[in-house]
Design a protein around this motif. Structure first.
Motif, PDB file in Angstrom:
ATOM      1  N   MET A  31       0.825  -1.211   0.000  1.00 29.31           N
ATOM      2  CA  MET A  31       0.000   0.000   0.000  1.00 29.31           C
ATOM      3  C   MET A  31       0.863   1.265   0.000  1.00 29.31           C
ATOM      4  SD  MET A  31      -3.082  -0.556  -0.532  1.00 29.31           S
ATOM      5  CE  MET A  31      -3.712   1.086  -0.217  1.00 29.31           C
TER       6      MET A  31
ATOM      7  N   LYS B  90       1.796   1.803  -3.504  1.00 26.14           N
ATOM      8  CA  LYS B  90       0.658   2.313  -4.283  1.00 26.14           C
ATOM      9  C   LYS B  90       0.364   3.783  -3.954  1.00 26.14           C
ATOM     10  CE  LYS B  90      -4.036   1.233  -5.537  1.00 26.14           C
ATOM     11  NZ  LYS B  90      -5.028   0.196  -5.660  1.00 26.14           N
TER      12      LYS B  90
ATOM     13  N   ASN C 215       3.192   5.920  -5.239  1.00 31.49           N
ATOM     14  CA  ASN C 215       3.525   5.651  -6.637  1.00 31.49           C
ATOM     15  C   ASN C 215       4.997   5.239  -6.805  1.00 31.49           C
ATOM     16  OD1 ASN C 215       2.782   5.393  -9.318  1.00 31.49           O
ATOM     17  ND2 ASN C 215       3.391   7.494  -9.820  1.00 31.49           N
TER      18      ASN C 215
ATOM     19  N   LYS D  12       9.663  -1.838  -4.093  1.00 29.22           N
ATOM     20  CA  LYS D  12       9.157  -2.049  -2.739  1.00 29.22           C
ATOM     21  C   LYS D  12      10.210  -1.614  -1.725  1.00 29.22           C
ATOM     22  CE  LYS D  12       8.437  -6.329  -1.512  1.00 29.22           C
ATOM     23  NZ  LYS D  12       7.841  -7.649  -1.218  1.00 29.22           N
TER      24      LYS D  12
END
Length: 181
Positions: free
Chosen positions: A125, A128, A131, A135
């Motif tokens: 999350m 996301k 953006n 990771k």
């Protein structure tokens, strides 16, 4: 526009994450970990304090969020975590930053929508919401999540303050117009 630093304290790895909030938009600035790489607790605390001091002086955040300590099953681990957290808070307040504190559940709820989310869900999350194409390391992701949580919480508080001020102005106008009648 504000720059927010989030801290995920740990005695061996302390995560940090910095985001920029411009209205409701969030932008990634930096993230990483402060590695203490020593067995002596006083030296670890010194490295946490010094690392956060350097990061804050370099980026100049205006707001700070730190994850609160939860009671782990191992009391010794909880004490070490509390000391690391204290070093982080001392470094932030030493540089005149006010520190907001959030529980792990509050942070996960704010970022994932579920207070018992696992680290992988938080990482996904954070990617996301900011953006990101890569990771972030788990401790850095947790720190970014703390900063995101603070951005949401302080943004909501700002909106509430504005609405209260506007409501007070509207009540003031309605009182003054009723007096003219």
């Amino acid at each position: 526009m504000s720059l927010i630093i989030g801290i995920d304290p740990g005695s061996r790895l302390t995560g940090y994450g910095i985001i920029e909030r411009d209205g409701s938009k969030l932008r990634f600035v930096d993230a990483g970990t402060i590695r203490t790489e020593t067995t002596e607790m006083p030296e670890r605390l010194k490295r946490i304090f010094g690392g956060i001091d350097r990061i804050v002086k370099f980026h100049g955040p205006t707001e700070a969020a730190v994850e609160q300590v939860f009671m782990a099953q191992n009391p010794d681990s909880a004490l070490k975590l509390g000391q690391a957290r204290g070093a982080a808070i001392a470094a932030l307040t030493n540089l005149d930053l006010q520190v907001a504190e959030y529980t792990a559940r509050q942070i996960k709820q704010s970022v994932v929508g579920y207070g018992a989310a696992d680290k992988e869900q938080v990482q996904m999350m954070v990617m996301k919401l900011l953006n990101l194409s890569i990771k972030p390391q788990a401790d850095a992701a947790d720190a970014l999540a703390a900063a995101i949580c603070h951005a949401h919480a302080s943004g909501s508080m700002s909106k509430m303050a504005l609405l209260n001020a506007l409501g007070g102005m509207a009540r003031g106008r309605s009182r003054s117009s009723s007096r003219r009648r």
